[in-house]
Scaffold this motif. Structure first.
Motif, PDB file in Angstrom:
ATOM      1  N   ASP A 134      33.046 -19.603 -16.078  1.00 38.95           N
ATOM      2  CA  ASP A 134      32.224 -18.410 -16.275  1.00 38.95           C
ATOM      3  C   ASP A 134      30.827 -18.620 -15.706  1.00 38.95           C
ATOM      4  OD1 ASP A 134      34.282 -17.058 -17.486  1.00 38.95           O
ATOM      5  OD2 ASP A 134      33.619 -17.481 -19.547  1.00 38.95           O
ATOM      6  N   LYS A 135      30.257 -19.803 -15.955  1.00 38.12           N
ATOM      7  CA  LYS A 135      28.926 -20.108 -15.435  1.00 38.12           C
ATOM      8  C   LYS A 135      28.930 -20.164 -13.909  1.00 38.12           C
ATOM      9  CE  LYS A 135      26.588 -20.315 -19.215  1.00 38.12           C
ATOM     10  NZ  LYS A 135      25.520 -19.309 -19.467  1.00 38.12           N
ATOM     11  N   GLU A 136      30.008 -20.707 -13.337  1.00 40.56           N
ATOM     12  CA  GLU A 136      30.121 -20.761 -11.884  1.00 40.56           C
ATOM     13  C   GLU A 136      30.141 -19.352 -11.291  1.00 40.56           C
ATOM     14  OE1 GLU A 136      30.316 -23.311  -9.712  1.00 40.56           O
ATOM     15  OE2 GLU A 136      30.163 -24.936 -11.161  1.00 40.56           O
ATOM     16  N   LYS A 137      30.844 -18.432 -11.949  1.00 45.31           N
ATOM     17  CA  LYS A 137      30.907 -17.051 -11.465  1.00 45.31           C
ATOM     18  C   LYS A 137      29.531 -16.386 -11.521  1.00 45.31           C
ATOM     19  CE  LYS A 137      35.770 -16.181 -12.539  1.00 45.31           C
ATOM     20  NZ  LYS A 137      36.742 -15.399 -13.359  1.00 45.31           N
ATOM     21  N   GLU A 138      28.787 -16.667 -12.609  1.00 45.76           N
ATOM     22  CA  GLU A 138      27.436 -16.122 -12.718  1.00 45.76           C
ATOM     23  C   GLU A 138      26.559 -16.634 -11.584  1.00 45.76           C
ATOM     24  OE1 GLU A 138      25.710 -16.828 -16.507  1.00 45.76           O
ATOM     25  OE2 GLU A 138      27.369 -15.958 -17.632  1.00 45.76           O
ATOM     26  N   LEU A 139      26.661 -17.927 -11.304  1.00 47.06           N
ATOM     27  CA  LEU A 139      25.866 -18.530 -10.242  1.00 47.06           C
ATOM     28  C   LEU A 139      26.259 -17.985  -8.877  1.00 47.06           C
ATOM     29  CD1 LEU A 139      23.687 -20.580  -9.590  1.00 47.06           C
ATOM     30  CD2 LEU A 139      25.448 -22.336  -9.403  1.00 47.06           C
ATOM     31  N   GLU A 140      27.555 -17.741  -8.689  1.00 46.61           N
ATOM     32  CA  GLU A 140      28.014 -17.160  -7.430  1.00 46.61           C
ATOM     33  C   GLU A 140      27.389 -15.797  -7.206  1.00 46.61           C
ATOM     34  OE1 GLU A 140      32.242 -17.025  -7.334  1.00 46.61           O
ATOM     35  OE2 GLU A 140      32.483 -19.213  -7.331  1.00 46.61           O
ATOM     36  N   GLY A 141      27.254 -15.025  -8.286  1.00 50.79           N
ATOM     37  CA  GLY A 141      26.644 -13.710  -8.166  1.00 50.79           C
ATOM     38  C   GLY A 141      25.197 -13.775  -7.725  1.00 50.79           C
ATOM     39  N   VAL A 142      24.434 -14.701  -8.308  1.00 43.14           N
ATOM     40  CA  VAL A 142      23.030 -14.872  -7.929  1.00 43.14           C
ATOM     41  C   VAL A 142      22.920 -15.363  -6.497  1.00 43.14           C
ATOM     42  CG1 VAL A 142      20.902 -16.125  -8.432  1.00 43.14           C
ATOM     43  CG2 VAL A 142      22.313 -15.293 -10.312  1.00 43.14           C
ATOM     44  N   THR A 143      23.788 -16.337  -6.131  1.00 42.68           N
ATOM     45  CA  THR A 143      23.778 -16.865  -4.767  1.00 42.68           C
ATOM     46  C   THR A 143      24.091 -15.773  -3.760  1.00 42.68           C
ATOM     47  OG1 THR A 143      24.470 -19.033  -5.573  1.00 42.68           O
ATOM     48  CG2 THR A 143      24.767 -18.589  -3.230  1.00 42.68           C
ATOM     49  N   LYS A 144      25.088 -14.932  -4.082  1.00 44.53           N
ATOM     50  CA  LYS A 144      25.453 -13.825  -3.193  1.00 44.53           C
ATOM     51  C   LYS A 144      24.281 -12.881  -3.026  1.00 44.53           C
ATOM     52  CE  LYS A 144      28.434 -11.352  -0.836  1.00 44.53           C
ATOM     53  NZ  LYS A 144      29.016 -11.833   0.432  1.00 44.53           N
ATOM     54  N   TYR A 145      23.562 -12.613  -4.108  1.00 44.34           N
ATOM     55  CA  TYR A 145      22.410 -11.715  -4.049  1.00 44.34           C
ATOM     56  C   TYR A 145      21.312 -12.298  -3.158  1.00 44.34           C
ATOM     57  CZ  TYR A 145      18.339  -9.036  -5.606  1.00 44.34           C
ATOM     58  OH  TYR A 145      17.200  -8.267  -5.644  1.00 44.34           O
ATOM     59  N   LEU A 146      21.037 -13.592  -3.313  1.00 42.46           N
ATOM     60  CA  LEU A 146      19.973 -14.232  -2.544  1.00 42.46           C
ATOM     61  C   LEU A 146      20.319 -14.384  -1.068  1.00 42.46           C
ATOM     62  CD1 LEU A 146      18.741 -17.043  -4.974  1.00 42.46           C
ATOM     63  CD2 LEU A 146      17.568 -14.923  -4.370  1.00 42.46           C
ATOM     64  N   THR A 147      21.610 -14.395  -0.742  1.00 43.39           N
ATOM     65  CA  THR A 147      22.013 -14.551   0.653  1.00 43.39           C
ATOM     66  C   THR A 147      22.497 -13.234   1.255  1.00 43.39           C
ATOM     67  OG1 THR A 147      24.199 -15.321  -0.117  1.00 43.39           O
ATOM     68  CG2 THR A 147      22.566 -17.001   0.457  1.00 43.39           C
ATOM     69  N   ILE A 193      24.094 -45.958  -2.702  1.00 43.27           N
ATOM     70  CA  ILE A 193      24.406 -44.686  -2.043  1.00 43.27           C
ATOM     71  C   ILE A 193      25.255 -43.792  -2.934  1.00 43.27           C
ATOM     72  CG2 ILE A 193      25.773 -43.659  -0.176  1.00 43.27           C
ATOM     73  CD1 ILE A 193      24.805 -46.004   1.602  1.00 43.27           C
ATOM     74  N   TRP A 194      26.331 -44.350  -3.513  1.00 40.61           N
ATOM     75  CA  TRP A 194      27.277 -43.514  -4.253  1.00 40.61           C
ATOM     76  C   TRP A 194      26.771 -43.100  -5.627  1.00 40.61           C
ATOM     77  CZ3 TRP A 194      31.201 -40.943  -2.241  1.00 40.61           C
ATOM     78  CH2 TRP A 194      31.671 -41.340  -0.991  1.00 40.61           C
ATOM     79  N   VAL A 195      26.015 -43.961  -6.299  1.00 37.32           N
ATOM     80  CA  VAL A 195      25.449 -43.564  -7.594  1.00 37.32           C
ATOM     81  C   VAL A 195      24.397 -42.479  -7.384  1.00 37.32           C
ATOM     82  CG1 VAL A 195      24.132 -44.336  -9.602  1.00 37.32           C
ATOM     83  CG2 VAL A 195      25.954 -45.778  -8.688  1.00 37.32           C
ATOM     84  N   ALA A 196      23.557 -42.655  -6.362  1.00 34.68           N
ATOM     85  CA  ALA A 196      22.562 -41.619  -6.055  1.00 34.68           C
ATOM     86  C   ALA A 196      23.242 -40.309  -5.662  1.00 34.68           C
ATOM     87  CB  ALA A 196      21.643 -42.098  -4.935  1.00 34.68           C
ATOM     88  N   ALA A 197      24.351 -40.416  -4.926  1.00 39.33           N
ATOM     89  CA  ALA A 197      25.088 -39.216  -4.527  1.00 39.33           C
ATOM     90  C   ALA A 197      25.693 -38.512  -5.736  1.00 39.33           C
ATOM     91  CB  ALA A 197      26.190 -39.584  -3.530  1.00 39.33           C
ATOM     92  N   ALA A 198      26.203 -39.289  -6.696  1.00 34.97           N
ATOM     93  CA  ALA A 198      26.766 -38.697  -7.911  1.00 34.97           C
ATOM     94  C   ALA A 198      25.681 -37.991  -8.723  1.00 34.97           C
ATOM     95  CB  ALA A 198      27.449 -39.772  -8.751  1.00 34.97           C
ATOM     96  N   LEU A 199      24.503 -38.605  -8.822  1.00 34.25           N
ATOM     97  CA  LEU A 199      23.388 -37.981  -9.535  1.00 34.25           C
ATOM     98  C   LEU A 199      22.916 -36.728  -8.805  1.00 34.25           C
ATOM     99  CD1 LEU A 199      21.353 -41.196 -10.460  1.00 34.25           C
ATOM    100  CD2 LEU A 199      22.670 -39.748 -12.026  1.00 34.25           C
ATOM    101  N   PHE A 200      22.892 -36.803  -7.485  1.00 34.79           N
ATOM    102  CA  PHE A 200      22.516 -35.661  -6.650  1.00 34.79           C
ATOM    103  C   PHE A 200      23.435 -34.468  -6.915  1.00 34.79           C
ATOM    104  CE2 PHE A 200      23.737 -33.629  -2.534  1.00 34.79           C
ATOM    105  CZ  PHE A 200      22.585 -32.899  -2.313  1.00 34.79           C
ATOM    106  N   ILE A 203      23.046 -33.074 -10.749  1.00 33.90           N
ATOM    107  CA  ILE A 203      21.820 -32.346 -11.069  1.00 33.90           C
ATOM    108  C   ILE A 203      21.941 -30.862 -10.721  1.00 33.90           C
ATOM    109  CG2 ILE A 203      20.555 -32.512  -8.885  1.00 33.90           C
ATOM    110  CD1 ILE A 203      19.079 -33.304 -12.332  1.00 33.90           C
ATOM    111  N   HIS A 204      22.882 -30.510  -9.849  1.00 32.91           N
ATOM    112  CA  HIS A 204      23.075 -29.108  -9.480  1.00 32.91           C
ATOM    113  C   HIS A 204      23.878 -28.345 -10.532  1.00 32.91           C
ATOM    114  CE1 HIS A 204      21.857 -30.700  -5.552  1.00 32.91           C
ATOM    115  NE2 HIS A 204      21.525 -29.455  -5.250  1.00 32.91           N
TER     116      HIS A 204
END
Length: 299
Positions: A134-147, A193-200, A203-204
């Motif tokens: 559900d949260k992903e769908k909400e975010l998709e809506g905002v992303t679609k609006y911004l793009t 590299i991989w731990v930093a990538a996982a944190l990266f 965080i999103h």
């Protein structure tokens, strides 16, 4: 200390946004808070919602990523910007390959995105998975609006907010600081590299895209190690975000027929070819730079 600076940066950026709303729109604290909540959930409700949400994104990103990272780097580690790199970007061999590597990687990453979206949690965690989707769908809506762009001016603003600012801020934090320190503490560049990538990726807070974003972070991490310059992963990050934004705009203007945001299945053969080309280009980039960069991060 770094986490503390990031939390403080988030708080200060929020107060700054409240202050700007109170001054520009003449709102009180409660009205400003309600307005921000409404803007985040339903930006189309405001006549200038697109511009306001872009400004919110820019201030929040600068306050959460770039500024806290630089404050930590300069005051706690007592270093300068030049010390993020072991050599100048002008000395990097095959710099133009970075653009090709990032674009070539996209179809393969698309296959991983498709797989990640099909991953399901155990039945006992079904309510959690439902909340996540559900949260992903909400975010998709905002992303679609911004793009969704109505002018070339909006495209330029989007390039700044979606491509340039995140590229500099996130790479400074995750590659410039976290990856370097994780590599030093573990004495293993791959762990760093991989731990930093996982944190990266974490965080999103987009769990249905965790693995493809982690792969992308690892790609940026290896480019950093092999090039010896923080500007290389910044360039790669900028190309990844900026190319996507540009292709969305060109599709909306009917200049191209490919919809880069399409959720249709990625052809398996094309994705595998994409992965092979990316691996080949990365190997060549490594070979052309391995004799010019020290293997361990500078301390």
């Amino acid at each position: 200390m770094l986490v503390g600076f990031i939390l403080l940066g988030g708080v200060f950026s929020t107060f700054l946004l409240f202050g700007l709303l109170m001054i520009v729109k003449g709102m009180g604290p409660a009205a400003a808070q309600a307005y921000l909540a409404e803007l985040a959930s339903n930006p189309a409700s405001a006549p200038t919602g697109w511009y306001e949400l872009m400004a919110l994104q820019a201030v929040n990103h600068l306050g959460t990523f770039l500024i806290p990272s630089l404050v930590y780097w300069y005051t706690i580690e007592r270093r300068t910007w030049d010390q993020f790199s072991v050599r100048p970007v002008s000395a990097v061999a095959g710099l133009s390959l970075v653009v090709l590597i990032v674009i070539a990687f996209m179809p393969f990453d698309g296959l991983i995105i498709e797989w990640n979206q099909g991953v399901h949690l155990p039945s006992t965690l079904a309510p959690l998975e439902e909340w996540i989707r559900d949260k992903e769908k909400e975010l998709e809506g905002v992303t679609k609006y911004l793009t969704t762009f109505s002018s070339a001016g909006q495209l330029l603003i989007a390039m700044l907010v979606i491509a340039v600012i995140p590229a500099i801020g996130e790479e400074t934090l995750f590659r410039g600081i976290l990856q370097r320190n994780l590599t030093y503490w573990s004495n293993n560049v791959h762990v760093g590299i991989w731990v930093a990538a996982a944190l990266f990726s974490a965080i999103h807070v987009q769990f249905l895209g965790f693995f493809p974003r982690m792969l992308l972070g690892a790609l940026f991490g290896y480019l950093y190690v092999w090039s010896g310059s923080l500007w290389v992963p910044i360039l790669a990050h900028l190309v990844n975000n900026g190319f996507t934004v540009l292709m969305v705009y060109l599709y909306q203007q009917k200049v191209v027929t490919m919809d880069i945001e399409s959720t249709e299945a990625v052809p398996l053969l094309g994705s595998l070819v994409s992965g092979a080309i990316t691996a080949g280009l990365l190997y060549y980039f490594k070979l052309t730079n391995q004799n010019q960069v020290t293997r361990e991060p500078e301390r």
